[in-house]
Write an enzyme that holds these catalytic residues in place. Structure first.
Site, PDB file in Angstrom:
ATOM      1  N   LYS A  92       0.820  -1.212   0.000  1.00 50.35           N
ATOM      2  CA  LYS A  92       0.000   0.000   0.000  1.00 50.35           C
ATOM      3  C   LYS A  92       0.853   1.261   0.000  1.00 50.35           C
ATOM      4  CE  LYS A  92      -4.162  -2.005   1.853  1.00 50.35           C
ATOM      5  NZ  LYS A  92      -5.317  -1.869   2.748  1.00 50.35           N
ATOM      6  N   LYS A 113      -5.134 -10.058  -7.158  1.00 50.05           N
ATOM      7  CA  LYS A 113      -6.398 -10.136  -6.429  1.00 50.05           C
ATOM      8  C   LYS A 113      -7.318  -8.986  -6.826  1.00 50.05           C
ATOM      9  CE  LYS A 113      -6.059  -7.375  -2.283  1.00 50.05           C
ATOM     10  NZ  LYS A 113      -6.691  -7.107  -1.030  1.00 50.05           N
ATOM     11  N   LYS A 156     -10.156  -2.944  -4.406  1.00 54.94           N
ATOM     12  CA  LYS A 156     -10.796  -1.671  -4.719  1.00 54.94           C
ATOM     13  C   LYS A 156      -9.796  -0.713  -5.359  1.00 54.94           C
ATOM     14  CE  LYS A 156     -10.581   0.084   0.040  1.00 54.94           C
ATOM     15  NZ  LYS A 156     -10.335  -1.124   0.809  1.00 54.94           N
TER      16      LYS A 156
HETATM   17  P1  ATP Z   1      -7.499  -2.761  -0.092  1.00 57.51           P
HETATM   18  O1  ATP Z   1      -7.032  -3.254  -1.429  1.00 57.51           O
HETATM   19  O2  ATP Z   1      -7.478  -1.266   0.081  1.00 57.51           O
HETATM   20  O3  ATP Z   1      -6.879  -3.496   1.085  1.00 57.51           O
HETATM   21  P2  ATP Z   1      -9.685  -4.525  -0.111  1.00 57.51           P
HETATM   22  O4  ATP Z   1     -10.296  -4.575  -1.463  1.00 57.51           O
HETATM   23  O5  ATP Z   1      -8.706  -5.588   0.316  1.00 57.51           O
HETATM   24  O6  ATP Z   1      -9.020  -3.107  -0.022  1.00 57.51           O
HETATM   25  P3  ATP Z   1     -10.648  -4.522   2.610  1.00 57.51           P
HETATM   26  O7  ATP Z   1     -11.662  -3.652   3.264  1.00 57.51           O
HETATM   27  O8  ATP Z   1      -9.208  -4.359   2.957  1.00 57.51           O
HETATM   28  O9  ATP Z   1     -10.824  -4.393   1.010  1.00 57.51           O
HETATM   29  O10 ATP Z   1     -11.030  -6.032   2.841  1.00 57.51           O
HETATM   30  C1  ATP Z   1     -12.201  -6.494   3.516  1.00 57.51           C
HETATM   31  C2  ATP Z   1     -12.191  -8.006   3.544  1.00 57.51           C
HETATM   32  O11 ATP Z   1     -12.308  -8.532   2.213  1.00 57.51           O
HETATM   33  C3  ATP Z   1     -10.905  -8.606   4.121  1.00 57.51           C
HETATM   34  O12 ATP Z   1     -11.248  -9.700   4.948  1.00 57.51           O
HETATM   35  C4  ATP Z   1     -10.158  -9.065   2.906  1.00 57.51           C
HETATM   36  O13 ATP Z   1      -9.285 -10.145   3.202  1.00 57.51           O
HETATM   37  C5  ATP Z   1     -11.278  -9.494   1.982  1.00 57.51           C
HETATM   38  N1  ATP Z   1     -10.899  -9.408   0.574  1.00 57.51           N
HETATM   39  C6  ATP Z   1     -10.522  -8.292  -0.080  1.00 57.51           C
HETATM   40  N2  ATP Z   1     -10.238  -8.556  -1.366  1.00 57.51           N
HETATM   41  C7  ATP Z   1     -10.448  -9.897  -1.534  1.00 57.51           C
HETATM   42  C8  ATP Z   1     -10.327 -10.789  -2.666  1.00 57.51           C
HETATM   43  N3  ATP Z   1      -9.955 -10.356  -3.854  1.00 57.51           N
HETATM   44  N4  ATP Z   1     -10.631 -12.095  -2.479  1.00 57.51           N
HETATM   45  C9  ATP Z   1     -11.015 -12.542  -1.265  1.00 57.51           C
HETATM   46  N5  ATP Z   1     -11.143 -11.765  -0.164  1.00 57.51           N
HETATM   47  C10 ATP Z   1     -10.866 -10.459  -0.298  1.00 57.51           C
HETATM   48 MG    MG Z   2      -7.413  -5.356   2.055  1.00 59.41          MG
END
Ligand code: ATP
Ligand code: MG
Length: 332
Positions: A112, A195, A198
């Site tokens: 990040k 992965k 967002k």
């Molecule tokens: P960032 O990339 O800013 O970390 P994010 O998309 O990972 O954002 P978070 O709010 O950090 O979103 O994650 C919330 C939950 O969703 C966490 O438990 C994370 O492990 C899960 N998660 C996020 N992206 C994935 C993915 N691509 N596949 C499975 N689980 C996910």
């Molecule tokens: Mg995350």
């Protein structure tokens, strides 16, 4: 009942499909077997710059989406992290137990801060995994439902729980990650080797649950696959198709093997068209339910107020025990 705890950031507005399949679906399931605590982690959100009005709106929106996804305030405790000041308080103690080198090894921070430019990354972003440790330990959680990207932070939580218990006497439950292998990492539809996130490179690869269903269907139909034609699960040779099979399987409750049979001799187009329909059927009622909660802010706020009250009762007890163990003089 064993305890479960998890948190989700309100920063992006809409949750994405990775959030839903990797984490939120497990939140819903664990309500049946666990004493479950779920929170919108606004303290974590401000580790990167936020517009105040947007943060407030997105925090409500996140809570509405969690309810729309199936969290039931009668069966779990849903709250906003900043409503429970004990998180920041225990967070400080955990900061003082964590080695600088130990914190520096967190790969989420490396990723990040690299994205942001190292000079702009805040100390808050650096220490957010330690706040997450406090989030979990405050509730004496046994299980922490998360996606694969959070595994290292749960390891840190276990280390710090054991360190505190070893130094000051048994105080915290040592939690375990609850990671469902099949959906632990949902991949970007345009680049099925990274992965879904967002902060994706291109919005075309990211399925936001609150997007126009038509736009979502289009993203599914234009997902990147491979030049082969056989529909078969093989995450190494066929990451794109495998990702679509995982999503399809989880949303419909059909096994991957059944899907492979169903699409034997058919082309990728058929699979994508059907999955686009499945997706539209899933997101359409989800959007409606989310909107219903947003249209009734009094009900939403009252659910969150009750949740915060229940959460604080548990958190205050744990924090008092930790303060005592550490040697803080009680206020008389
Ligand atoms: P960032 O990339 O800013 O970390 P994010 O998309 O990972 O954002 P978070 O709010 O950090 O979103 O994650 C919330 C939950 O969703 C966490 O438990 C994370 O492990 C899960 N998660 C996020 N992206 C994935 C993915 N691509 N596949 C499975 N689980 C996910
Ligand atoms: Mg995350």
């Amino acid at each position: 009942r064993p305890r479960a705890l998890s948190g989700i950031q309100p920063t992006a507005g809409s949750f994405h499909l990775g959030n839903y399949l990797g984490a939120i679906r497990q939140y819903v399931a664990l309500q049946e077997t666990h004493d479950a605590f779920y929170m919108v982690v606004d303290l974590h959100a401000i580790t990167v710059p936020q517009d105040p009005a947007e943060l407030r709106a997105n925090t409500r929106l996140a809570a509405a989406q969690l309810l729309a996804a199936g969290l039931d305030p009668e069966r779990c405790t849903l709250f906003i992290q900043s409503h429970v000041p004990e998180h920041a308080q225990l967070g400080w103690i955990m900061n003082c137990l964590t080695g600088f080198g130990e914190a520096s090894r967190m790969t989420q921070f490396k990723d990040k801060s690299a994205k942001q430019g190292a000079d702009r990354a805040t100390v808050g972003l650096f220490t957010y995994p330690i706040l997450q440790v406090a989030d979990i330990l405050l509730y004496q959680a046994d299980a922490v439902p998360v996606g694969e990207d959070q595994r290292q932070h749960i390891e840190l939580t276990r280390d710090l729980a054991e360190r505190f218990n070893g130094r000051f006497g048994r105080t915290f439950t040592v939690p375990a990650p609850h990671i469902v292998k099949e959906v632990a990492k949902i991949y970007d539809l345009q680049d099925p080797t990274i992965k879904m996130s967002k902060s994706a490179s291109t919005p075309k690869g990211l399925i936001n649950l609150l997007d126009e269903p038509k736009a979502t269907a289009k993203k599914v139909r234009s997902a990147v696959t491979d030049t082969d034609t056989v529909i078969r699960f093989d995450s190494v040779e066929k990451p794109g198709i495998s990702n679509l099979l995982t999503i399809y399987s989880t949303l419909t409750g059909t096994t991957v093997t059944e899907l492979e049979q169903k699409y034997e001799g058919k082309g990728y187009g058929a699979l994508k068209t059907d999955l686009a329909d499945v997706m539209v059927e899933f997101v359409t009622p989800f959007r409606t339910r989310t909107q219903e909660y947003l249209d009734d802010p009094e009900t939403l706020d009252s659910i969150l107020a009750k949740g915060a009250e229940k959460a604080r009762a548990v958190a205050a007890e744990t924090l008092a025990a930790a303060f005592d163990r550490v040697g803080f003089l009680p206020a008389k």
